[in-house]
Enzyme design. Structure first.
Site, PDB file in Angstrom:
ATOM      1  N   CYS A 159       0.749  -1.142   0.158  1.00 23.74           N
ATOM      2  CA  CYS A 159      -0.051  -0.144   0.221  1.00 23.74           C
ATOM      3  C   CYS A 159       0.887   1.275   0.068  1.00 23.74           C
ATOM      4  O   CYS A 159       0.656   2.318  -0.766  1.00 23.74           O
ATOM      5  CB  CYS A 159      -0.914   0.010   1.238  1.00 23.74           C
TER       6      CYS A 159
ATOM      7  N   ARG B 163      -7.779  -4.705  -3.158  1.00 25.49           N
ATOM      8  CA  ARG B 163      -7.383  -3.243  -3.985  1.00 25.49           C
ATOM      9  C   ARG B 163      -8.401  -3.166  -4.989  1.00 25.49           C
ATOM     10  O   ARG B 163      -8.235  -3.766  -6.013  1.00 25.49           O
ATOM     11  CB  ARG B 163      -5.959  -3.702  -4.548  1.00 25.49           C
TER      12      ARG B 163
END
Ligand code: BEZ
Length: 238
Positions: free
Chosen positions: A54, A137
């Site tokens: 991330c 995601r």
């Protein structure tokens, strides 16, 4: 009480109106998608703050944010962490993290706090087969009318490809502007696809047409030139 699976059955699809919500973000409160009316939106989720994949993605999103903004596209992020975690993580990214030569990167687009998972569930970002406690995601492309135009999901372990995120945006903007489609691996400047003939007459005319820049391989597969300077974004993909 509604189960996570029931929420997922209702996840938004291409062609649906983007579900509306109000949220607290690192850039103040937002009324989604109304605050971004007239722009494209890339609304994406990430699993958790202070995690390596991330972090690499946020640095890249923030570094490339001006390229999306040139395309009249607003980035909006979300994870199921709280606001203070978001703030601390973004400060750490700016102060301490370097990734592929990118450093001192300030994330200026809004990052939504969603501790209750209400928004993540609304958008099908919680996929229990992958994780019940982290968003996958997800990437939602929302057009200037507030309609979902594309959805891409990646698992927790896979960092997104930003050239592809940008290419998909330009391709959809190009398709809208010129009523064309884009073939496999299309890049701005490549030939585009003319919509297939809808009648036998049009199919015949097409095959016999000598229109400049149009090539027909068969009645259902015609391409035409669309030079780079006519595509919405004359900049190169990278
Ligand atoms: C990461 O961003 O590194 C990550 C987050 C959740 C699970 C696995 C990896």
């Amino acid at each position: 009480m509604e189960s996570v699976e029931e929420h997922i059955a209702a996840m938004p699809r291409i062609g649906d109106k983007a579900p509306v919500f109000k949220a607290v973000t690192t850039q103040g409160e937002i009324n989604f998608p109304f605050d971004y009316r007239g722009k494209w939106i890339i609304f994406f989720s990430h699993p958790a703050d202070f995690t390596p994949v991330c972090t690499s993605e946020f640095i890249t999103f923030a570094k490339r944010e001006p390229e999306f903004s040139t395309l009249k596209c607003q980035l909006v992020g979300l994870s199921i962490d709280g606001l203070y975690s978001h703030i601390a993580w973004l400060r750490t990214i700016k102060d301490k993290i370097e990734f592929k030569g990118m450093k001192n990167i300030e994330v200026k687009f809004p990052l939504i706090e969603d501790i209750t998972m209400e928004i993540a569930k609304k958008y099908g970002m919680i996929q229990p087969g992958e994780s019940s406690t982290k968003a996958v995601r997800a990437v939602f492309y929302i057009d200037p009318e507030g309609i979902i135009r594309a959805v891409i999901y990646y698992p927790l372990s896979l960092g997104r490809n930003f050239d592809e995120l940008k290419r998909a945006l330009i391709a959809m903007q190009t398709a809208d502007a010129y009523s064309v489609a884009t073939p496999a691996d299309w890049q701005p400047g490549d030939d585009v696809i003319v919509p297939p003939a809808g009648s036998c007459g049009v199919a015949k005319d097409r095959m016999e047409s000598k229109e400049e820049g149009v090539t027909c391989y068969d009645w259902f597969f015609c391409t035409k030139k669309l030079p780079l300077d006519k595509v919405n974004n004359p900049l190169k993909i990278k």
